[in-house]
Scaffold this active site. Structure first.
Site, PDB file in Angstrom:
ATOM      1  CB  SER A 117     -11.874-109.792  69.172  1.00 56.48           C
ATOM      2  OG  SER A 117     -10.858-110.778  69.572  1.00 56.48           O
ATOM      3  CE1 TYR A 176      -7.561-106.361  68.380  1.00 58.36           C
ATOM      4  CE2 TYR A 176      -8.286-108.098  70.009  1.00 58.36           C
ATOM      5  CZ  TYR A 176      -8.238-107.914  68.474  1.00 58.36           C
ATOM      6  OH  TYR A 176      -9.059-108.479  67.687  1.00 58.36           O
TER       7      TYR A 176
END
Length: 281
Positions: A144, A157
């Site tokens: 990401s 995350y």
């Protein structure tokens, strides 16, 4: 790898979003698609769409990719029914707990790491022998833009996506003298449902998740064809990549200001409680 005709492509998180688009696009390109997800109903929809595009063999399996033995069994099933895998797309992931460190439940860290990181390890290790046997293949691990820098309320995350980055970059070096290509993907704001379960999910989606998943998938496929090892694309990805070049204090101030409206006042109110309850020297 330039041609995907009759290549076996394994895709995790294929029930929706980018995972579904990977499945459909590789089916259009003539691949034999093996797809997984925990959402049985939506995965069945994806499989039906794949079969409508291609008359070739395909495989759909409801699978908890965080369960190591189940992943190993799935790799064996793919080999038996479709043949050795050529490409693995580690796409599946969850958005995390969406809370600052002092609020985040420790169990959430374990869950996020298990799904976003350890599942990538399990899938890669289960299928890599098949790619090496073929002497041809590609490993695509989806990190990401939050695997490039830390952002508030996303520590679990970010930790998982930084871990995917480290794992993948190491694998790139280890396989440098083999015919297996390794690709690390850092998507920006792709319009998926990854944030739907978080407290501010709808607001986060409206503000940041803008890029069409099919665009992202086609960027990755172009990257596989060209051998591009790191891919960064999607809404605000250029900005976030630029921020990684700034001094850390400046970057942190910018991110704190930019994402301030995502903060939960209740969570941050606890900081005031701590400061007023602590004795001053």
């Amino acid at each position: 790898m330039k041609d995907f005709t009759d290549k076996v492509v394994v895709i995790t998180g294929a029930a929706s979003g980018m995972g579904r688009e990977y499945a459909l696009e590789f089916a259009r390109l003539g691949a034999l698609v093996a797809i997984t997800d925990v959402n049985a109903e939506q995965l069945a929809e994806t499989h039906k769409m794949v079969k409508a595009i291609s008359g070739k063999s395909s495989l759909s399996e409801v699978l908890d990719i965080a369960a190591e033995e189940s992943v190993t069994d799935f790799a064996g099933k793919v080999k038996r029914e479709l043949g050795n895998a050529h490409i693995i797309i580690n796409n599946a992931g969850i958005g995390g707990g969406g809370a600052p460190v002092w609020v985040q439940d420790n169990a959430q860290y374990h869950t996020t790491m298990q799904v976003n990181f350890f599942a990538v390890v399990y899938i890669t290790k289960a299928f890599l022998p098949q790619l090496l046997t073929n002497q041809e293949g590609a490993v695509v691990n989806v990190s990401s833009v939050f695997g490039l820098l830390g952002t508030p309320g996303t520590s679990d995350y970010c930790a998982s996506k930084f871990a995917v980055r480290g794992f993948t970059e190491s694998l790139m070096v280890e396989l440098a003298d083999t015919p297996i290509s390794v690709h690390l993907v850092h998507p920006g704001g792709i319009k998926t449902n990854i944030a739907k379960h978080s407290k501010n999910g709808a607001e986060f989606e409206e503000k940041y998740l803008k890029t069409d998943p099919l665009f992202a998938v086609r960027e990755v496929i172009k990257g596989i064809k060209s051998g591009k090892q790191r891919m960064i694309f999607g809404y605000q990805s250029s900005l976030l990549r630029f921020l990684t070049l700034l001094p850390l204090k400046l970057r942190n101030r910018i991110l704190h200001r930019e994402m301030g409206d995502m903060r939960d006042p209740e969570h941050y109110g606890l900081l005031d409680q701590y400061s007023t309850s602590s004795p001053r020297s």
